[in-house]
Design a protein around this motif. Structure first.
Motif, PDB file in Angstrom:
ATOM      1  N   VAL A 260      -5.082  -6.568 -18.112  1.00 30.78           N
ATOM      2  CA  VAL A 260      -5.864  -5.355 -17.849  1.00 30.78           C
ATOM      3  C   VAL A 260      -7.217  -5.703 -17.239  1.00 30.78           C
ATOM      4  O   VAL A 260      -7.696  -5.019 -16.325  1.00 30.78           O
ATOM      5  N   TRP A 261      -7.827  -6.780 -17.721  1.00 27.90           N
ATOM      6  CA  TRP A 261      -9.097  -7.185 -17.134  1.00 27.90           C
ATOM      7  C   TRP A 261      -8.928  -7.592 -15.667  1.00 27.90           C
ATOM      8  O   TRP A 261      -9.828  -7.377 -14.846  1.00 27.90           O
ATOM      9  N   GLY A 268      -5.489  -4.845  -9.286  1.00 27.09           N
ATOM     10  CA  GLY A 268      -4.031  -4.804  -9.359  1.00 27.09           C
ATOM     11  C   GLY A 268      -3.516  -5.863 -10.310  1.00 27.09           C
ATOM     12  O   GLY A 268      -4.287  -6.603 -10.925  1.00 27.09           O
ATOM     13  N   PRO A 269      -2.212  -5.971 -10.444  1.00 26.72           N
ATOM     14  CA  PRO A 269      -1.629  -6.947 -11.382  1.00 26.72           C
ATOM     15  C   PRO A 269      -1.659  -8.359 -10.837  1.00 26.72           C
ATOM     16  O   PRO A 269      -1.822  -8.580  -9.635  1.00 26.72           O
ATOM     17  N   ASN A 270      -1.484  -9.312 -11.740  1.00 27.46           N
ATOM     18  CA  ASN A 270      -1.381 -10.723 -11.386  1.00 27.46           C
ATOM     19  C   ASN A 270      -0.137 -11.257 -12.084  1.00 27.46           C
ATOM     20  O   ASN A 270      -0.079 -11.288 -13.314  1.00 27.46           O
ATOM     21  N   GLU A 275       2.979 -13.475 -16.715  1.00 26.94           N
ATOM     22  CA  GLU A 275       3.935 -14.475 -17.202  1.00 26.94           C
ATOM     23  C   GLU A 275       3.379 -15.215 -18.402  1.00 26.94           C
ATOM     24  O   GLU A 275       4.088 -15.472 -19.383  1.00 26.94           O
ATOM     25  N   ILE A 276       2.102 -15.566 -18.360  1.00 27.65           N
ATOM     26  CA  ILE A 276       1.472 -16.250 -19.491  1.00 27.65           C
ATOM     27  C   ILE A 276       1.465 -15.340 -20.720  1.00 27.65           C
ATOM     28  O   ILE A 276       1.774 -15.772 -21.830  1.00 27.65           O
ATOM     29  N   ALA A 277       1.131 -14.072 -20.513  1.00 28.67           N
ATOM     30  CA  ALA A 277       1.104 -13.126 -21.634  1.00 28.67           C
ATOM     31  C   ALA A 277       2.476 -12.979 -22.272  1.00 28.67           C
ATOM     32  O   ALA A 277       2.604 -12.925 -23.499  1.00 28.67           O
ATOM     33  N   ALA A 278       3.523 -12.953 -21.459  1.00 29.12           N
ATOM     34  CA  ALA A 278       4.880 -12.822 -21.984  1.00 29.12           C
ATOM     35  C   ALA A 278       5.326 -14.093 -22.695  1.00 29.12           C
ATOM     36  O   ALA A 278       5.926 -14.039 -23.775  1.00 29.12           O
TER      37      ALA A 278
END
Length: 378
Positions: A260-261, A268-270, A275-278
């Motif tokens: 979100v940051w 936009g998304p990264n 992937e790291i968050a998942a």
């Protein structure tokens, strides 16, 4: 004391605890090579790969080999055919000759006989480490000090505080850690994980000021490639803390929040951050701090007061979309803490949902009784 060329320790290690480690260390001291065979059933809730990885990390002696196998055969120690089926699984995993089988269980003699090996019994009364896998699964907190860091990291209940700028996330995370430390016992060791993104931002601003004296936060520009660095380090620090923590850990943001940051600063998304968050998703509860009624305080690393409602909405939407268990906290500081503590206590009361090991039918009327599983090992 006799020494052996090749010894075997066999168990579920569901999960590994101090009794297991004593057994492995004792066996390794008497063998040129010790094989530790981890046997897991697919109905169990701790993956085989995790148990193997934990044991390899803990027992790094070059004379110890840890291997794993899936064993979905319920055990009945009275049935020779079932013994034969288990032995086929064990032999496939450990085809080499075995000279000694080390156990703390009554079945050790029969298991050794079937391997053509000598039985060696280690602390059968469990006087050194009064713990079992069954006991740990029933109440991990009561047996927490029998668990090593990688197992603690897997079992620690991780609570994350997220929210827009200047909405009290850091304050709430600190208040929660202080509250649980004050309860004493294991909780006295409750740590908090600070926000790495803030540390990263402070260094970024300091570097800019070294080159351009008088620069302020409005002059700082972020690149998209910096956010995976922030997310990765935040996740690493969280895991480092969880390895040494009490059964609950409080985190001021996480890798998920970095998604979100990134939207807020880049627009936009990264994919790398997502992937790291998942991949590092090990958290259990998210506390979303609402912006309503919270004055905006510019501490030199903040801007975008007008963006707070949007950010609160984006956090709420993404938390819901990704199925994260969320409680929204509002109101003054004391009410927020009360709401958060109630949510955390509810999480802890729910406990750890370990799937039961395999059972064998018995008792009539479709009843089932616990399997006297030869691979339980404490």
């Amino acid at each position: 004391m006799r020494r052996y060329r090749h010894g075997l320790v066999l168990g579920k290690f569901y999960p590994p605890h101090a009794g297991h480690h004593h057994l492995v260390a004792t066996a390794a001291d008497r063998c040129d090579l010790l094989t530790v065979l981890v046997c897991a059933a697919t109905v169990e809730s701790v993956p085989l790969a995790d148990r193997v990885a934990w044991l390899r990390e803990i027992h790094q002696d070059p004379g110890i080999r840890v291997v794993g196998t899936v064993d979905d055969i319920p055990m009945d120690v009275r049935d020779p055919a079932i013994w034969d089926a288990h032995m086929a699984v064990f032999r496939a995993a450990v085809p080499e000759p075995v000279d000694a089988v080390f156990t703390s269980e009554a079945y050790g003699g029969e298991l050794a006989r079937r391997f053509g090996a000598e039985p060696v019994c280690v602390d059968p009364a469990r006087s050194l480490f009064p713990v079992s896998g069954t006991a740990v699964r029933a109440d991990p907190v009561a047996h927490w000090d029998f668990l090593r860091p990688p197992v603690r990291a897997a079992l620690t209940r991780r609570v994350v505080v997220v929210g827009a700028e200047s909405t009290g996330t850091t304050t709430l995370a600190r208040d929660l850690a202080d509250h649980y430390r004050a309860r004493g016992g294991l909780s006295a060791r409750t740590p908090g994980v600070p926000e790495y993104g803030r540390e990263f931002s402070e260094r970024k601003l300091a570097r800019l000021r070294a080159a351009r004296p008088g620069a302020d936060w409005s002059d700082v520009v972020f690149g998209s490639d910096e956010f995976p660095v922030i997310a990765r380090r935040q996740a690493e620090r969280e895991t480092e803390a969880a390895r040494l923590t009490s059964p609950v850990l409080f985190c001021d943001t996480d890798a998920f929040a970095t998604t979100v940051w990134h939207e807020r600063y880049i627009g936009g998304p990264n994919a790398a951050v997502a992937e790291i968050a998942a991949r590092t998703r090990r958290q259990h509860l998210w506390l979303l701090t609402d912006h309503t009624g919270v004055p905006f305080e510019d501490d030199g690393l903040r801007d975008g007061e007008e963006l707070r409602p949007w950010m609160t909405g984006r956090f709420a939407a993404e938390l819901a979309r990704t199925g994260r268990r969320t409680v929204r906290v509002t109101g003054p500081r004391d009410r927020r803490l009360t709401t958060a503590v109630a949510a955390v206590d509810e999480l802890l009361v729910e406990g750890w949902d370990f799937a039961d090991p395999l059972v064998v039918p018995g008792g009539g009327a479709g009843a089932a009784v616990p399997v006297p599983d030869l691979t339980e090992h404490r």
